[in-house]
Design an enzyme around this catalytic site. Sequence first.
Site, mmCIF file in Angstrom:
data_model
loop_
_atom_site.group_PDB
_atom_site.id
_atom_site.type_symbol
_atom_site.label_atom_id
_atom_site.label_comp_id
_atom_site.label_asym_id
_atom_site.label_seq_id
_atom_site.Cartn_x
_atom_site.Cartn_y
_atom_site.Cartn_z
ATOM 1 C CG HIS A 31 -2.080 1.206 0.968
ATOM 2 N ND1 HIS A 31 -1.960 2.283 1.332
ATOM 3 C CD2 HIS A 31 -3.236 0.607 0.709
ATOM 4 C CE1 HIS A 31 -3.006 2.965 1.007
ATOM 5 N NE2 HIS A 31 -3.985 1.891 0.708
ATOM 6 C CG ASP A 40 -8.507 -4.268 -2.548
ATOM 7 O OD1 ASP A 40 -7.674 -3.247 -2.794
ATOM 8 O OD2 ASP A 40 -9.869 -4.314 -2.715
HETATM 9 C C1 SDX Z 1 -6.108 0.245 -2.838
HETATM 10 O O1 SDX Z 1 -4.484 4.539 -1.962
HETATM 11 C C2 SDX Z 1 -5.410 3.934 -1.554
HETATM 12 O O2 SDX Z 1 -5.867 4.302 -0.282
HETATM 13 C C3 SDX Z 1 -6.220 2.715 -1.935
HETATM 14 C C4 SDX Z 1 -7.004 2.075 -1.197
HETATM 15 C C5 SDX Z 1 -8.231 2.706 -0.976
HETATM 16 O O3 SDX Z 1 -9.104 2.105 0.031
HETATM 17 O O4 SDX Z 1 -8.594 3.791 -1.742
HETATM 18 O O5 SDX Z 1 -6.379 1.463 -0.078
HETATM 19 C C6 SDX Z 1 -7.584 0.844 -2.111
HETATM 20 O O6 SDX Z 1 -6.013 0.250 -4.048
HETATM 21 C C7 SDX Z 1 -5.489 -0.741 -2.077
HETATM 22 C C8 SDX Z 1 -4.074 -1.343 -2.873
HETATM 23 C C9 SDX Z 1 -4.601 -2.563 -3.843
HETATM 24 N N1 SDX Z 1 -3.538 -2.807 -4.795
HETATM 25 C C10 SDX Z 1 -2.968 -4.055 -4.743
HETATM 26 O O7 SDX Z 1 -3.412 -4.875 -3.781
HETATM 27 C C11 SDX Z 1 -2.132 -4.284 -5.978
HETATM 28 C C12 SDX Z 1 -0.807 -4.861 -5.319
HETATM 29 N N2 SDX Z 1 0.026 -3.793 -4.820
HETATM 30 C C13 SDX Z 1 0.878 -2.968 -5.407
HETATM 31 O O8 SDX Z 1 0.505 -2.922 -6.852
HETATM 32 C C14 SDX Z 1 1.249 -1.793 -4.745
HETATM 33 O O9 SDX Z 1 1.770 -2.087 -3.540
HETATM 34 C C15 SDX Z 1 0.525 -0.571 -4.669
HETATM 35 C C16 SDX Z 1 0.102 -0.056 -5.868
HETATM 36 C C17 SDX Z 1 -0.351 -0.761 -3.693
HETATM 37 C C18 SDX Z 1 1.406 0.450 -4.016
HETATM 38 O O10 SDX Z 1 2.622 1.075 -4.601
HETATM 39 P P1 SDX Z 1 3.527 1.870 -4.350
HETATM 40 O O11 SDX Z 1 3.251 2.665 -3.275
HETATM 41 O O12 SDX Z 1 3.788 2.881 -5.736
HETATM 42 O O13 SDX Z 1 4.759 1.100 -4.026
HETATM 43 P P2 SDX Z 1 5.740 0.621 -4.962
HETATM 44 O O14 SDX Z 1 5.411 0.125 -6.172
HETATM 45 O O15 SDX Z 1 6.696 2.061 -5.121
HETATM 46 O O16 SDX Z 1 6.437 -0.585 -4.083
HETATM 47 C C19 SDX Z 1 7.779 -0.555 -3.435
HETATM 48 C C20 SDX Z 1 8.537 -1.669 -3.253
HETATM 49 C C21 SDX Z 1 8.788 -1.802 -4.849
HETATM 50 O O17 SDX Z 1 10.079 -2.686 -4.895
HETATM 51 P P3 SDX Z 1 11.420 -1.986 -4.802
HETATM 52 O O18 SDX Z 1 11.493 -1.245 -6.385
HETATM 53 O O19 SDX Z 1 11.537 -1.014 -3.727
HETATM 54 O O20 SDX Z 1 12.442 -2.842 -4.855
HETATM 55 O O21 SDX Z 1 7.615 -2.643 -3.006
HETATM 56 C C22 SDX Z 1 7.285 -3.585 -4.174
HETATM 57 C C23 SDX Z 1 7.620 -2.958 -5.424
HETATM 58 O O22 SDX Z 1 8.230 -3.704 -6.336
HETATM 59 N N3 SDX Z 1 5.908 -3.921 -4.220
HETATM 60 C C24 SDX Z 1 5.517 -5.355 -4.446
HETATM 61 C C25 SDX Z 1 4.140 -5.009 -4.172
HETATM 62 N N4 SDX Z 1 3.900 -4.090 -3.682
HETATM 63 C C26 SDX Z 1 4.844 -3.122 -3.735
HETATM 64 N N5 SDX Z 1 6.122 -6.152 -4.547
HETATM 65 C C27 SDX Z 1 5.430 -7.336 -4.966
HETATM 66 N N6 SDX Z 1 3.901 -7.578 -4.667
HETATM 67 C C28 SDX Z 1 3.302 -6.478 -4.312
HETATM 68 N N7 SDX Z 1 2.038 -6.366 -4.189
#
Ligand code: SDX
Length: 440
Positions: free
Chosen positions: A314, A372
């Site tokens: 998140h 989720d």
């Molecule tokens: C919702 O914003 C809100 O409030 C949203 C929400 C709401 O109520 O409105 O809470 C609802 O959207 C919840 C989130 C649902 N999405 C998912 O579950 C999809 C999977 N999650 C990821 O796509 C991700 O965690 C996000 C999109 C939720 C957040 O992405 P960020 O903040 O841009 O984080 P990032 O992509 O910069 O990740 C940081 C690191 C990265 O690795 P490095 O580059 O540092 O090596 O963490 C890794 C990412 O690759 N990472 C993951 C991951 N999420 C982040 N690696 C594997 N699996 C994951 N799910």
Amino acid sequence: MAEAKKGNQQTVTLLDNESGKKYDLPVIPGSTGPKVIDVRRLYGDTGYFTYDPGFTSTGSCESAITYIDGDEGILLYRGYRIQDLAEHSDYMETCYLLLNGDLPNTEQKTKFVHDVTYHTMLQEQINSFYSGFRRDSHPMAVMCGVVGGLAAFYHDSLDITNARHREIASYRLIAKMPTIAAQAYKYSVGQPFVYPQNDLGFAENFLHMMFATPAEKYKVSPTMAKAMDRILILHADHEQNASTSTVRLAGSSGANPFACIAAGIASLWGPAHGGANEAVLDMLNQIGDKKNINEYIKKAKDKDDSFRLMGFGHRVYKNFDPRAKVMQQTCHEVLGELGIKNEPLLELAMELERIALEDDYFVERKLYPNVDFYSGIIFRAMGIPTSMFTALFAVARTVGWISQWNEMIEDPQMKIGRPRQLYTGATERDYVPEAKRKAK
Ligand code: SDX
């Protein structure tokens, strides 16, 4: 940047190493949470823009609706803890709270529930929108189209400068979203639409419209209705997430509330956002068996693999999403009520969560289950098809979107949102006639 206090105004000082100039920027405290550096005059004073793709450190607005402390895993709606609202409140009361700023007294709640209830029906012509879609259309495509089309029917509530227009449009949207969503489902399975029943509660009415048929009486299970009501509370608002920011940006141009909510639905659809609940179930089905978990954890950690652990991570929460904990508890209640023991997907999800939370990659990045992760398992147990999961999220989030929209429209500082950019394209050059262009 150095912090200083000018009189009682705190400032931070920006030193431009190139020019040697210093700029004092005001710091504004909120009622809680991080203070902000006010950069509204930055470009005028320095000629510099700020640069923050994805708005990881940028506040887009002032708001008094929802507060999240991502490090502590705290979520407050108008100051009330989400856990307390999930346990003691109901969705209609939470809608009143988000819209008006405090919990309603008995008289206010009774009037609010009545006023919303008597807006749940759609004008009959709206029902013909559905027949223009294929039966196998994704419900979110239908929701985008039908909700955007509502503006064509409510010319009496499109003047956003009129408080009464804003109120009636807010009630109409909150009230009609369950009807629109349930009809999208009915249309997809070729069953007749079931009209809202004014003697049913909000969540009960939604489940009745989803699963009743004209052929026989249908009684919604009180446990399912309570579980659905709690899930609606958990999804009602969440500060300036992608879809809420979309609603605010659309609304900042003066667009009508129906168009703004349709824009929010479109943004929520993405698998990185509200579409994640559907993606979690697809992921669990793809993993299939506990023995495959480690292979998928490895894929999630592989930068060359686009696979991510859906329902994990998140932007704000770097601790457990408090909603995920309530969802997990609700999951066990619903499966228990349904007599579903050893549900394979739940077993798989819990094992996946256990392994991920012990893995350094997820621990270092503070990736925890989000709202989720469990919702899809509950919806599936309730008989809701996977394609409807995000539509349900949209039903719940409409009150948050419209509360944030109202807050923005009522803000005397409101301006049209117009971000700037860091330009890295071609600099100015002369036009080249076709005959003189070199083959690439
Ligand atoms: C919702 O914003 C809100 O409030 C949203 C929400 C709401 O109520 O409105 O809470 C609802 O959207 C919840 C989130 C649902 N999405 C998912 O579950 C999809 C999977 N999650 C990821 O796509 C991700 O965690 C996000 C999109 C939720 C957040 O992405 P960020 O903040 O841009 O984080 P990032 O992509 O910069 O990740 C940081 C690191 C990265 O690795 P490095 O580059 O540092 O090596 O963490 C890794 C990412 O690759 N990472 C993951 C991951 N999420 C982040 N690696 C594997 N699996 C994951 N799910």
